[in-house]
Design a protein around this motif. Structure first.
Motif, short mmCIF file in Angstrom:
data_model
loop_
_atom_site.label_atom_id
_atom_site.label_comp_id
_atom_site.label_asym_id
_atom_site.label_seq_id
_atom_site.Cartn_x
_atom_site.Cartn_y
_atom_site.Cartn_z
N TRP A 33 0.78 -1.23 0.00
CA TRP A 33 0.00 0.00 0.00
C TRP A 33 0.82 1.28 0.00
CZ3 TRP A 33 -4.84 -0.48 -1.38
CH2 TRP A 33 -5.48 -1.69 -1.17
N ALA A 34 2.12 1.25 0.15
CA ALA A 34 2.90 2.49 0.25
C ALA A 34 2.80 3.32 -1.02
CB ALA A 34 4.37 2.18 0.56
N LEU A 35 3.03 2.72 -2.16
CA LEU A 35 2.97 3.46 -3.41
C LEU A 35 1.55 3.93 -3.69
CD1 LEU A 35 4.66 4.53 -5.70
CD2 LEU A 35 4.36 2.36 -6.88
N LEU A 93 9.40 13.27 -5.83
CA LEU A 93 9.33 11.82 -6.07
C LEU A 93 8.18 11.50 -7.03
CD1 LEU A 93 10.05 8.86 -5.60
CD2 LEU A 93 8.74 8.98 -3.45
N CYS A 94 7.03 12.11 -6.83
CA CYS A 94 5.89 11.88 -7.74
C CYS A 94 6.23 12.29 -9.16
CB CYS A 94 4.65 12.63 -7.25
SG CYS A 94 3.93 11.93 -5.75
N ARG A 95 6.93 13.42 -9.32
CA ARG A 95 7.34 13.85 -10.66
C ARG A 95 8.30 12.83 -11.27
NH1 ARG A 95 7.35 18.79 -7.96
NH2 ARG A 95 9.62 18.77 -7.70
N ALA A 96 9.17 12.26 -10.45
CA ALA A 96 10.11 11.25 -10.95
C ALA A 96 9.38 9.97 -11.35
CB ALA A 96 11.17 10.95 -9.88
N LEU A 97 8.25 9.69 -10.73
CA LEU A 97 7.49 8.48 -11.05
C LEU A 97 6.58 8.65 -12.27
CD1 LEU A 97 6.52 7.37 -7.45
CD2 LEU A 97 8.17 6.26 -8.96
N GLU A 98 6.32 9.89 -12.70
CA GLU A 98 5.41 10.12 -13.82
C GLU A 98 5.83 9.38 -15.10
OE1 GLU A 98 4.93 14.35 -14.01
OE2 GLU A 98 3.64 14.36 -12.24
N MET A 100 7.27 6.55 -15.30
CA MET A 100 6.90 5.14 -15.07
C MET A 100 5.41 4.96 -15.25
SD MET A 100 9.32 3.95 -11.91
CE MET A 100 8.58 2.36 -11.84
N GLN A 101 4.61 5.93 -14.83
CA GLN A 101 3.16 5.87 -15.02
C GLN A 101 2.84 5.85 -16.52
OE1 GLN A 101 0.54 5.31 -13.27
NE2 GLN A 101 -1.09 6.06 -14.57
N GLU A 105 1.04 2.78 -18.56
CA GLU A 105 -0.17 2.93 -19.36
C GLU A 105 0.04 2.40 -20.77
OE1 GLU A 105 -1.29 7.03 -19.01
OE2 GLU A 105 -1.84 6.79 -16.89
N ALA A 106 1.20 2.69 -21.37
CA ALA A 106 1.51 2.16 -22.71
C ALA A 106 1.62 0.64 -22.65
CB ALA A 106 2.80 2.78 -23.23
N TRP A 107 2.21 0.13 -21.62
CA TRP A 107 2.37 -1.33 -21.45
C TRP A 107 1.00 -2.00 -21.34
CZ3 TRP A 107 2.60 -4.06 -16.34
CH2 TRP A 107 3.00 -5.38 -16.47
N ALA A 108 0.07 -1.35 -20.64
CA ALA A 108 -1.26 -1.91 -20.46
C ALA A 108 -2.04 -1.93 -21.78
CB ALA A 108 -2.03 -1.10 -19.41
N ARG A 109 -1.71 -1.03 -22.70
CA ARG A 109 -2.42 -0.97 -23.98
C ARG A 109 -1.86 -1.93 -25.02
NH1 ARG A 109 -1.98 4.56 -22.77
NH2 ARG A 109 -0.21 4.74 -24.18
N ARG A 110 -0.72 -2.51 -24.78
CA ARG A 110 -0.12 -3.37 -25.82
C ARG A 110 -0.95 -4.64 -26.01
NH1 ARG A 110 2.35 -7.50 -23.40
NH2 ARG A 110 3.37 -7.32 -21.43
N PRO A 111 -0.89 -5.19 -27.21
CA PRO A 111 -1.73 -6.38 -27.50
C PRO A 111 -1.28 -7.61 -26.73
CG PRO A 111 -0.44 -5.71 -29.44
CD PRO A 111 -0.14 -4.75 -28.35
#
Length: 111
Positions: A33-35, A93-98, A100-101, A105-111
């Motif tokens: 739950w931390a992230l 830190l949130c800006r550094a993680l953007e 990765m987000q 999202e691109a990874w989730a859209r791949r076939p």
């Protein structure tokens, strides 16, 4: 059961006997739950009850522990006016993680 120690750079953490800073950060953010807590607070402060609901009703014990750890790490802060919020250090830190987000999202859209 003993509570795991707060990961800190320079101290042994999961993935690093010497406590490399990146390993300490990943150990902290990799805890249950931390992230998610950090991600839910990135848009603005929240009180405990609302944050718990936003985190799919995480147990109060776990949420309290994660909030304490993230506050101790200087990522979150608590104020009587707004509740729990992200510090300037946490916003960086949130800006550094953007990226990765965006990648996720691109990874989730791949076939």
């Amino acid at each position: 059961m003993a509570r795991p120690l707060m990961p800190k750079p320079g101290k042994r953490v999961r993935g690093s006997r010497t406590g490399r800073p990146i390993a300490a950060l990943l150990d902290l953010l990799g805890r249950r739950w931390a992230l998610r807590v950090l991600w839910e607070l990135r848009g603005g402060p929240s009180n405990f009850r609302a944050l718990r609901e936003r985190c799919d009703d995480v147990s109060p014990t776990v949420l309290n522990e994660r909030l304490r750890e993230l506050r101790d790490a200087g990522i979150l802060e608590w104020s009587a006016e707004g509740g729990y919020g992200v510090t300037e250090h946490g916003r960086a830190l949130c800006r550094a993680l953007e990226p990765m987000q965006a990648w996720a999202e691109a990874w989730a859209r791949r076939p």
